[in-house]
Design a protein around this motif. Sequence first.
Motif, mmCIF file in Angstrom:
data_model
loop_
_atom_site.group_PDB
_atom_site.id
_atom_site.type_symbol
_atom_site.label_atom_id
_atom_site.label_comp_id
_atom_site.label_asym_id
_atom_site.label_seq_id
_atom_site.Cartn_x
_atom_site.Cartn_y
_atom_site.Cartn_z
ATOM 1 N N ARG A 48 -41.595 21.265 22.728
ATOM 2 C CA ARG A 48 -41.241 20.729 21.422
ATOM 3 C C ARG A 48 -39.999 19.856 21.516
ATOM 4 O O ARG A 48 -39.215 19.954 22.459
ATOM 5 N N THR A 49 -39.822 19.044 20.525
ATOM 6 C CA THR A 49 -38.580 18.313 20.322
ATOM 7 C C THR A 49 -37.974 18.812 19.018
ATOM 8 O O THR A 49 -38.630 19.488 18.229
ATOM 9 N N GLU A 50 -36.704 18.489 18.805
ATOM 10 C CA GLU A 50 -36.065 18.909 17.570
ATOM 11 C C GLU A 50 -35.154 17.806 17.061
ATOM 12 O O GLU A 50 -34.641 16.992 17.828
ATOM 13 N N ARG A 51 -34.979 17.809 15.749
ATOM 14 C CA ARG A 51 -34.181 16.767 15.113
ATOM 15 C C ARG A 51 -33.230 17.419 14.117
ATOM 16 O O ARG A 51 -33.608 18.298 13.351
ATOM 17 N N LYS A 52 -31.963 16.983 14.148
ATOM 18 C CA LYS A 52 -30.947 17.528 13.252
ATOM 19 C C LYS A 52 -31.210 17.038 11.831
ATOM 20 O O LYS A 52 -31.368 15.835 11.594
ATOM 21 N N THR A 53 -31.241 17.976 10.870
ATOM 22 C CA THR A 53 -31.502 17.597 9.487
ATOM 23 C C THR A 53 -30.381 18.006 8.524
ATOM 24 O O THR A 53 -30.320 17.509 7.408
ATOM 25 N N ALA A 54 -29.518 18.942 8.975
ATOM 26 C CA ALA A 54 -28.420 19.404 8.110
ATOM 27 C C ALA A 54 -27.372 20.052 8.986
ATOM 28 O O ALA A 54 -27.598 20.326 10.164
ATOM 29 N N ALA A 55 -26.208 20.320 8.406
ATOM 30 C CA ALA A 55 -25.120 20.938 9.159
ATOM 31 C C ALA A 55 -25.476 22.372 9.530
ATOM 32 O O ALA A 55 -26.281 23.025 8.870
ATOM 33 N N GLY A 56 -24.849 22.842 10.594
ATOM 34 C CA GLY A 56 -24.992 24.247 10.952
ATOM 35 C C GLY A 56 -26.120 24.541 11.897
ATOM 36 O O GLY A 56 -26.811 23.659 12.408
ATOM 37 N N TYR A 57 -26.329 25.849 12.091
ATOM 38 C CA TYR A 57 -27.288 26.319 13.080
ATOM 39 C C TYR A 57 -28.732 26.154 12.617
ATOM 40 O O TYR A 57 -29.634 25.913 13.408
ATOM 41 N N HIS A 58 -28.985 26.293 11.324
ATOM 42 C CA HIS A 58 -30.356 26.266 10.834
ATOM 43 C C HIS A 58 -30.869 24.863 10.509
ATOM 44 O O HIS A 58 -32.040 24.696 10.178
ATOM 45 N N GLY A 59 -30.014 23.858 10.609
ATOM 46 C CA GLY A 59 -30.400 22.534 10.137
ATOM 47 C C GLY A 59 -31.201 21.721 11.145
ATOM 48 O O GLY A 59 -30.748 20.647 11.573
ATOM 49 N N PHE A 60 -32.406 22.188 11.526
ATOM 50 C CA PHE A 60 -33.226 21.491 12.503
ATOM 51 C C PHE A 60 -34.676 21.422 12.047
ATOM 52 O O PHE A 60 -35.189 22.328 11.382
ATOM 53 N N ALA A 61 -35.326 20.320 12.421
ATOM 54 C CA ALA A 61 -36.770 20.183 12.249
ATOM 55 C C ALA A 61 -37.391 20.096 13.632
ATOM 56 O O ALA A 61 -36.899 19.371 14.498
ATOM 57 N N PHE A 62 -38.469 20.856 13.854
ATOM 58 C CA PHE A 62 -39.104 20.917 15.158
ATOM 59 C C PHE A 62 -40.427 20.167 15.145
ATOM 60 O O PHE A 62 -41.131 20.114 14.131
ATOM 61 N N HIS A 63 -40.768 19.595 16.287
ATOM 62 C CA HIS A 63 -42.048 18.914 16.456
ATOM 63 C C HIS A 63 -42.699 19.410 17.737
ATOM 64 O O HIS A 63 -42.146 19.248 18.834
ATOM 65 N N ALA A 64 -43.821 20.084 17.612
ATOM 66 C CA ALA A 64 -44.571 20.580 18.772
ATOM 67 C C ALA A 64 -45.972 19.986 18.718
ATOM 68 O O ALA A 64 -46.684 20.138 17.716
ATOM 69 N N ALA A 65 -46.364 19.295 19.778
ATOM 70 C CA ALA A 65 -47.667 18.642 19.833
ATOM 71 C C ALA A 65 -48.062 18.432 21.297
ATOM 72 O O ALA A 65 -47.204 18.483 22.191
ATOM 73 N N PRO A 66 -49.346 18.191 21.570
ATOM 74 C CA PRO A 66 -49.791 18.002 22.957
ATOM 75 C C PRO A 66 -49.120 16.827 23.663
ATOM 76 O O PRO A 66 -49.063 16.810 24.899
#
Length: 409
Positions: free
Chosen positions: A65-83
Amino acid sequence: MPKFQTYLVGGAVRDRLLGLPVQDHDWVVVGASPQDMLDAGYLPVGKDFPVFLHPDTREEVALARTERKTAAGYHGFAFHAAPDVTLEQDLARRDLTINAMAQDEAGQVIDPYGGQRDLATKVLRHVSPAFAEDPVRILRLARFAARFADFTVAPETVALMRGMVAAGEVDALVAERVWQELSRGLMENKPSRMLEVLREAGALQKLLPEVEALYGVPQPEAHHPEVDTGIHLQMVLDQCALQQAPLTVRYACLCHDLGKGTTRKEDLPRHIAHEVRSEKLARGVSARWKVPSDCRELAELVAREHTHVHQSGAFSAEARLRLLERCDAWRRPQRFAELLWACECDARGRLGLEGRDYPQRERLAADLAATQQVDLAAVSAAAIQRGAQGADIGRAVQRARLAALQAAA
């Protein structure tokens, strides 16, 4: 046969290369969709991103997967998992180069970011600027520094962490994650390195300002040849590691001298009544990071009583009995034993005194054992027969315990 590829990644690869025992296996699958995993018999367990249990080993396997920062802090991430997510992309989101390696099924190491080089030169280095998106990584790096004490931190990584602190990323950390990483760092081989790295990054002032305040504060050289209170704390924590002390003892030692950071300049280098201030500050640290009750209670006890334990060799039997009473030693004997352990680490965490004898620990443990032999039921029954009531019965028990101490001397 599944069309996807499975790789061993992270700490397992690092520890194999270092010749260390492998504790946990982390697996990543490349080239698969969630449906591919289900079709191959894997069981889904992930909530935030696709994680599965291997149908045979029941070990966790994650999709690349890859991840992208969306907000401050530890929980502020969006993940992308694909073939179409590659192994290199998955490894790029990891924290340190030494943790960003993979091993294929044939045993070949895939190392796109120089992890083997940094293992050889003993350097902790971030993989990419994305390190700055997760403030927990500052704590993780400090913990790894405590584990691999002969590793240095790359200057560019130190600069990146300082920038994170300045940007307020550390302020967004949640208590549970801070305690998780701090407690794991305290349990490593050289806990002092964790404090050093956090200081260098500017994060100690944010996370543990009470500890930061100890550095540069002098103590009487006769008792503390190392003089600096912060250096003393580091030496005490390393004594804990040397003695393989449990987390409760290590956390108590972290907090035992916090009051010295608030001593007035005109009172230095003495620290009159620092124990009372240390107890209060320890309580505040524990509340801030939601420290478990066993660690919290021992920390407050050690902060309040460690000086008395050190001085107990000159105490009368009456004074030693009062110390046992204040420590609730009869109801909490294990906690009392840990108090004595922490005090020994404190006494030995001093320059040139690391191998000193500490008879107070054995003596007070023997005092407790002697008083535990008192038959409380018999003493109480005899007191009642004499007409004693309420507090008079308690005083009879106290006299019997004092007699046991005097007889054992």
